[in-house]
Design an enzyme around this catalytic site. Structure first.
Site, PDB file in Angstrom:
ATOM      1  N   GLU A  38       0.755   2.863  -0.503  1.00  0.00           N
ATOM      2  CA  GLU A  38       1.358   1.628  -1.060  1.00  0.00           C
ATOM      3  C   GLU A  38       0.848   0.056  -0.476  1.00  0.00           C
ATOM      4  O   GLU A  38       0.415  -0.474  -1.250  1.00  0.00           O
ATOM      5  CB  GLU A  38       2.896   1.424  -0.385  1.00  0.00           C
ATOM      6  CG  GLU A  38       3.174   3.105  -2.568  1.00  0.00           C
ATOM      7  CD  GLU A  38       2.925   3.058  -3.291  1.00  0.00           C
ATOM      8  OE1 GLU A  38       2.855   1.623  -4.052  1.00  0.00           O
ATOM      9  OE2 GLU A  38       3.454   3.788  -3.780  1.00  0.00           O
ATOM     10  N   TYR A 121       9.263  -3.762  -2.878  1.00  0.00           N
ATOM     11  CA  TYR A 121       8.331  -2.282  -3.326  1.00  0.00           C
ATOM     12  C   TYR A 121       8.307  -1.532  -2.806  1.00  0.00           C
ATOM     13  O   TYR A 121       8.568  -0.646  -2.881  1.00  0.00           O
ATOM     14  CB  TYR A 121       7.646  -3.259  -4.149  1.00  0.00           C
ATOM     15  CG  TYR A 121       6.380  -2.203  -4.387  1.00  0.00           C
ATOM     16  CD1 TYR A 121       6.851  -1.930  -5.653  1.00  0.00           C
ATOM     17  CD2 TYR A 121       5.418  -1.909  -3.672  1.00  0.00           C
ATOM     18  CE1 TYR A 121       5.840  -0.731  -6.641  1.00  0.00           C
ATOM     19  CE2 TYR A 121       4.728  -0.889  -4.357  1.00  0.00           C
ATOM     20  CZ  TYR A 121       5.011  -0.440  -5.830  1.00  0.00           C
ATOM     21  OH  TYR A 121       3.892   1.094  -6.386  1.00  0.00           O
ATOM     22  N   ASP A 139       6.672  -3.554  -8.594  1.00  0.00           N
ATOM     23  CA  ASP A 139       5.768  -3.821  -8.677  1.00  0.00           C
ATOM     24  C   ASP A 139       5.194  -5.348 -10.126  1.00  0.00           C
ATOM     25  O   ASP A 139       5.835  -4.761 -11.397  1.00  0.00           O
ATOM     26  CB  ASP A 139       4.982  -3.546  -8.555  1.00  0.00           C
ATOM     27  CG  ASP A 139       4.158  -2.640  -9.164  1.00  0.00           C
ATOM     28  OD1 ASP A 139       4.330  -2.286 -10.600  1.00  0.00           O
ATOM     29  OD2 ASP A 139       2.804  -2.441  -8.369  1.00  0.00           O
TER      30      ASP A 139
END
Ligand code: SF4
Length: 348
Positions: A38, A121, A139
């Site tokens: 991520e 996020y 996001d």
């Protein structure tokens, strides 16, 4: 007019079951892998991240090894991804996890958000994908998809709009598959509901529920406030060479590209003829100066417009201490050990 997102959930989950791309961090979604992927994906496309991810987790297979990694090695593994403060935060967080959580990421959304470099996020993505905790991960991709489905003209750069959407998604979050639902939204945004007015609506599993499609306004959405113009900076870059070795210099510990190695530069434009005075003040009396070229590099808030010169030396100079920490290194050493930011690639 508000939109009830409940109806899209089963269609997206079904679509995701058959269309999700096979990715290493999806095949084995342990918290460490989800976290690393991520952070890498925040600035780079999936295709490019694959190689970086494999290299990173091979060299540093777990939180402990990340916490203990040597800084030069860490920066080298990140070289090319940019935004180096992200990898530094990864290490800070890994050290905190070793100290406070015995080496295991906390399975708690609020605690995840307190770790360095992990915002709302990323915490949502790790919590839902790795731990099955029902929390959204909103996001830019998710904002775009959802605002198109609802035909909403809200400005997605506003924090209030993001927060509102977070609540809307929370209300419809499938409790048994939160990670898959979040990923289905991300995946739809990355592969079908593409940005810049180019969604592939005829491949979309929620086309029949999408108001923007029905109203033929997909090209107008999402609404984003114009960003402020970037500051333009002129720089002169010096590629100094002595016996096949090049001078590199460590950047200051704070600010842009903090602590990374660079080709020495000056914060303004110099003609080749103007350089001799500067070189003399650096203790260099004799040098062949040749123009290499010009290049531009764009950062988030600033653009560098660079003019570079090759400076061939026949004597190793004593460069003044106040100009920074210099090292003379070969091309192989740069390749293996030192991470030079992409901004300078053109001049090698
Ligand atoms: S129908 Fe088109 S605009 Fe609507 S969500 Fe699907 S891809 Fe996006």
């Amino acid at each position: 007019m508000t939109y009830d997102y409940k109806e899209i959930v089963p269609y997206l989950l079904h679509w995701f079951d058959y269309n999700a791309r096979i990715l290493a961090w999806r095949e084995n979604p342990i918290p460490y892998y989800v976290w690393i992927s991520e952070i890498m994906l925040q600035q780079t496309r999936v295709e490019a991240v694959k190689g970086y991810f494999d290299r990173f987790v091979t060299a540093l297979p777990d939180i402990r090894s990340l916490a203990q990694a040597d800084e030069e090695m860490l920066l080298k593994l990140w070289q090319g991804l940019g935004y180096y403060n992200r990898v530094r935060n990864l290490q800070k967080a890994a050290r905190q996890i070793m100290e406070e959580y015995n080496g295991s990421m906390p399975a708690d959304y609020e605690l995840l958000k307190k770790l360095p470099g992990i915002g709302e996020y990323t915490a949502g993505a790790i919590a839902s994908i790795a731990f099955g905790i029902p929390v959204p991960a909103v996001d830019g991709n998710v904002l775009r998809v959802m605002k198109r489905i609802a035909a909403s003209f809200d400005d997605i750069t506003k924090d209030s709009v993001r927060k509102e959407l977070w609540k809307d998604i929370m209300e419809v979050m499938p409790q048994d598959r939160p990670g898959d639902f979040n990923q289905s939204l991300m995946e739809l945004g990355a592969t079908v509901c593409l940005p810049n007015g180019k969604p592939l609506c005829d491949q979309c599993p929620v086309m029949h529920l999408c108001r923007a499609h029905r109203q033929d306004i997909t090209g107008l959405l999402p609404v984003k406030q114009e960003k402020k113009e970037r500051k333009k900076l002129e720089r002169t870059i010096l590629r100094m060479e002595y016996e096949n070795k090049i001078a590199i210099r460590k950047r200051p510990p704070r600010g842009l590209l903090a602590g990374l190695w660079e080709l020495p530069g000056l914060e303004c434009y110099y003609e080749a003829s103007e350089l001799s005075q500067l070189l003399t003040s650096w203790g260099i009396q004799e040098a062949d100066v040749a123009f290499i070229g010009k290049a531009k590099h764009i950062f988030t808030h600033v653009e560098w417009h660079m003019t570079a010169y090759h400076i061939q030396l026949d004597k190793l100079p004593q460069l003044p201490k106040e100009e920074g920490d210099f090292l003379w290194v070969t091309g192989e050493e740069i390749e293996e050990k030192y991470s030079i930011p992409n901004a300078f690639k053109f001049f090698f």
